[in-house]
Motif scaffolding. Structure first.
Motif, PDB file in Angstrom:
ATOM      1  N   ARG A  75      10.240  20.651 -20.485  1.00  0.00           N
ATOM      2  CA  ARG A  75      11.683  20.890 -20.317  1.00  0.00           C
ATOM      3  C   ARG A  75      12.318  21.408 -21.600  1.00  0.00           C
ATOM      4  NH1 ARG A  75      13.947  15.631 -17.082  1.00  0.00           N
ATOM      5  NH2 ARG A  75      12.695  15.899 -15.193  1.00  0.00           N
ATOM      6  N   SER A  78      11.270  25.008 -22.196  1.00  0.00           N
ATOM      7  CA  SER A  78      11.923  25.972 -21.308  1.00  0.00           C
ATOM      8  C   SER A  78      13.390  26.154 -21.679  1.00  0.00           C
ATOM      9  CB  SER A  78      11.786  25.538 -19.853  1.00  0.00           C
ATOM     10  OG  SER A  78      12.495  24.344 -19.625  1.00  0.00           O
ATOM     11  N   ARG A  79      14.044  25.100 -22.121  1.00  0.00           N
ATOM     12  CA  ARG A  79      15.439  25.236 -22.558  1.00  0.00           C
ATOM     13  C   ARG A  79      15.536  26.093 -23.811  1.00  0.00           C
ATOM     14  NH1 ARG A  79      18.088  19.272 -21.562  1.00  0.00           N
ATOM     15  NH2 ARG A  79      18.047  19.408 -19.292  1.00  0.00           N
ATOM     16  N   GLU A  81      13.541  28.479 -24.651  1.00  0.00           N
ATOM     17  CA  GLU A  81      13.338  29.873 -24.222  1.00  0.00           C
ATOM     18  C   GLU A  81      14.604  30.421 -23.585  1.00  0.00           C
ATOM     19  OE1 GLU A  81       9.935  30.054 -21.680  1.00  0.00           O
ATOM     20  OE2 GLU A  81       8.580  29.362 -23.243  1.00  0.00           O
TER      21      GLU A  81
END
Length: 89
Positions: A75, A78-79, A81
């Motif tokens: 998580r 991905s945040r 990115e």
């Protein structure tokens, strides 16, 4: 002749092996202490409760904690990115 040489070296070899054993014991205890806190943290993520009369940490609790830690890391990655993509636009 070889018997005399071995008998002469025996006390020194014994002393060396005792020193080596003591040194290894210190290294192992340091490693156990260094890994104990992260293992308890991962177990807590998996639902381990320390207050239950200090029960040992089980493999299922560690596995659940490891999966939860992995999910949290994914998580966060991905945040990051997403933030980088937002900055570029």
């Amino acid at each position: 002749m070889s018997q005399q040489v071995l008998q002469a070296l025996e006390p020194a070899a014994l002393e060396l092996s005792l020193e080596t054993a003591s040194h290894l014991e210190q290294e192992v205890s340091w490693a156990v202490e260094a890994l104990a806190k992260p293992a308890v943290g991962i177990a807590r993520l998996g639902g381990y409760l320390e207050h239950r009369s200090k029960t040992p940490i089980g493999i299922q609790v560690l596995w659940r904690g490891w999966l939860k830690l992995h999910d949290l890391c994914v998580r966060v990655a991905s945040r990051r990115e997403g933030w980088q993509l937002a900055k570029e636009t």
